[in-house]
Motif scaffolding. Structure first.
Motif, PDB file in Angstrom:
ATOM      1  N   THR A  56     -17.050   6.567 -26.170  1.00  0.00           N
ATOM      2  CA  THR A  56     -17.192   8.014 -26.913  1.00  0.00           C
ATOM      3  C   THR A  56     -15.883   8.207 -27.743  1.00  0.00           C
ATOM      4  OG1 THR A  56     -16.349   8.977 -24.843  1.00  0.00           O
ATOM      5  CG2 THR A  56     -18.872   8.946 -25.314  1.00  0.00           C
ATOM      6  N   LEU A  87     -23.041   8.335 -11.631  1.00  0.00           N
ATOM      7  CA  LEU A  87     -22.563   9.037 -12.995  1.00  0.00           C
ATOM      8  C   LEU A  87     -21.123   9.149 -13.268  1.00  0.00           C
ATOM      9  CD1 LEU A  87     -25.264  11.952 -12.456  1.00  0.00           C
ATOM     10  CD2 LEU A  87     -25.530  10.066 -14.089  1.00  0.00           C
ATOM     11  N   GLU A  88     -20.305   9.330 -12.184  1.00  0.00           N
ATOM     12  CA  GLU A  88     -18.943   9.552 -12.472  1.00  0.00           C
ATOM     13  C   GLU A  88     -18.448   8.279 -12.536  1.00  0.00           C
ATOM     14  OE1 GLU A  88     -16.539  12.339 -11.743  1.00  0.00           O
ATOM     15  OE2 GLU A  88     -18.463  13.444 -12.240  1.00  0.00           O
ATOM     16  N   LEU A 147     -19.869   5.720 -14.360  1.00  0.00           N
ATOM     17  CA  LEU A 147     -20.225   5.629 -15.497  1.00  0.00           C
ATOM     18  C   LEU A 147     -19.571   6.222 -16.685  1.00  0.00           C
ATOM     19  CD1 LEU A 147     -23.938   5.052 -15.628  1.00  0.00           C
ATOM     20  CD2 LEU A 147     -22.638   3.206 -16.099  1.00  0.00           C
ATOM     21  N   SER A 148     -19.252   7.596 -16.375  1.00  0.00           N
ATOM     22  CA  SER A 148     -18.597   8.518 -17.273  1.00  0.00           C
ATOM     23  C   SER A 148     -17.172   8.330 -17.386  1.00  0.00           C
ATOM     24  CB  SER A 148     -18.786  10.035 -16.839  1.00  0.00           C
ATOM     25  OG  SER A 148     -18.133  10.686 -17.538  1.00  0.00           O
ATOM     26  N   ASN A 149     -16.365   7.834 -16.179  1.00  0.00           N
ATOM     27  CA  ASN A 149     -15.092   7.728 -16.330  1.00  0.00           C
ATOM     28  C   ASN A 149     -14.530   6.524 -16.477  1.00  0.00           C
ATOM     29  OD1 ASN A 149     -14.744  10.727 -15.485  1.00  0.00           O
ATOM     30  ND2 ASN A 149     -14.780  10.057 -13.291  1.00  0.00           N
ATOM     31  N   GLN A 206     -11.960   7.835  -9.284  1.00  0.00           N
ATOM     32  CA  GLN A 206     -12.583   8.119 -10.484  1.00  0.00           C
ATOM     33  C   GLN A 206     -14.128   8.419 -10.255  1.00  0.00           C
ATOM     34  OE1 GLN A 206     -11.477   8.561 -13.507  1.00  0.00           O
ATOM     35  NE2 GLN A 206      -9.215   8.395 -12.652  1.00  0.00           N
ATOM     36  N   SER A 207     -14.693   7.920  -8.942  1.00  0.00           N
ATOM     37  CA  SER A 207     -16.029   7.725  -8.845  1.00  0.00           C
ATOM     38  C   SER A 207     -16.685   8.781  -7.795  1.00  0.00           C
ATOM     39  CB  SER A 207     -16.514   6.608  -8.377  1.00  0.00           C
ATOM     40  OG  SER A 207     -16.207   5.522  -9.269  1.00  0.00           O
ATOM     41  N   TYR A 248      -6.604  11.196 -20.177  1.00  0.00           N
ATOM     42  CA  TYR A 248      -7.245  10.094 -19.299  1.00  0.00           C
ATOM     43  C   TYR A 248      -6.013   9.425 -18.626  1.00  0.00           C
ATOM     44  CZ  TYR A 248     -11.446   9.914 -22.682  1.00  0.00           C
ATOM     45  OH  TYR A 248     -12.450  10.449 -23.022  1.00  0.00           O
ATOM     46  N   VAL A 281     -18.149   4.775 -20.145  1.00  0.00           N
ATOM     47  CA  VAL A 281     -18.286   5.380 -21.221  1.00  0.00           C
ATOM     48  C   VAL A 281     -17.256   5.971 -22.204  1.00  0.00           C
ATOM     49  CG1 VAL A 281     -19.846   7.445 -22.183  1.00  0.00           C
ATOM     50  CG2 VAL A 281     -20.672   6.099 -20.109  1.00  0.00           C
ATOM     51  N   ARG A 282     -16.159   6.459 -21.248  1.00  0.00           N
ATOM     52  CA  ARG A 282     -14.812   6.989 -22.190  1.00  0.00           C
ATOM     53  C   ARG A 282     -14.448   6.006 -23.344  1.00  0.00           C
ATOM     54  NH1 ARG A 282     -10.581   8.966 -17.615  1.00  0.00           N
ATOM     55  NH2 ARG A 282     -11.657  10.984 -17.133  1.00  0.00           N
TER      56      ARG A 282
END
Length: 235
Positions: free
Chosen positions: A156, A144-145, A147-149, A127-128, A226, A152-153
């Protein structure tokens, strides 16, 4: 005595009871030539099974996740539709706490699935660390990856459903009450504006039904995506 029970809490329980009762009776008499109730139940199941399960997760893994996706879709859909049902007229998921509870459940499920398949370290790497990328740029991409995966998922995912349900509900209230005020208390020249506001209220009510369905679909679609991402061998 106030017990702390709110209308959205009652609607959550009511939706679960109604969904269980409907599909229980729809599946009770499984005839070769289905009646109306069985037909509607089968079509609802096939819609989730095929478009949100098999098409996203693939034919190998999808069946074990169909019960979760199926229950999630109709649970969200009915609670959204409560906003358009007379005497209820309140979208359950316009309360952020309700939505973040669903998002947390989704977060636990897709991360648990990924960790079970790849191991904790392997899943974090999947995931990273973007596949095929190396060098100093990884120092920027890995946080960033992650945090995003991972972080943050769920935020959002919940925010999208909550914001749409709340905004639609407020918009309907604005046109309904605004139109009523202009008709009853406004000057003669502005009364036609009140009629226009009510016409817009009716039009937006039908649009909201479509949005309520789409938001349930998108929420479950993202859940399936996901899970598929967590099961994939490459990111």
């Amino acid at each position: 005595m106030y017990l702390g029970v709110t209308k959205p809490m009652i609607q959550l329980v009511l939706s679960a009871v109604l969904i269980f009762a409907f599909f229980h009776y729809a599946a009770k008499k499984q005839a070769m030539v289905p009646g109306k109730l069985q037909y509607v139940g089968e079509q609802g199941y096939n819609f989730v099974r095929n478009s949100l399960g098999r098409d996203i997760l693939g034919s190998h893994d999808f069946m074990r996740f169909v019960p979760y996706l199926f229950a999630l879709f109709f649970f969200i859909l009915l609670n959204n539709l409560f906003a358009s049902i007379p005497f209820l007229q309140f979208p359950t998921f316009s309360r952020s706490g309700m939505v973040y509870g669903l998002a947390l459940l989704s977060w636990i499920i897709y991360n648990a699935v990924g960790i079970k398949k790849h191991g904790f370290g392997g899943y974090l790497k999947l995931q990273s660390v973007p596949a095929g990328v190396g060098g100093p740029i990884l120092a920027l991409l890995i946080p960033l990856e992650f945090l995003s995966n991972i972080i943050v998922r769920p935020v959002t995912l919940a925010l999208r459903l909550f914001a749409n349900m709340l905004a639609g509900h407020l918009l309907l209230i604005l046109f309904a009450l605004g139109g009523e005020y202009l008709l009853l208390h406004g000057a003669t020249l502005v009364k036609p504006v009140g009629i226009l506001a009510w016409l817009l209220f009716i039009a937006i009510s039908f649009l909201e039904i479509l949005i309520q369905f789409l938001q349930a679909y998108v929420f479950v679609l993202l859940n399936a995506m996901y899970i598929q991402s967590a099961l994939a061998d490459e990111h």
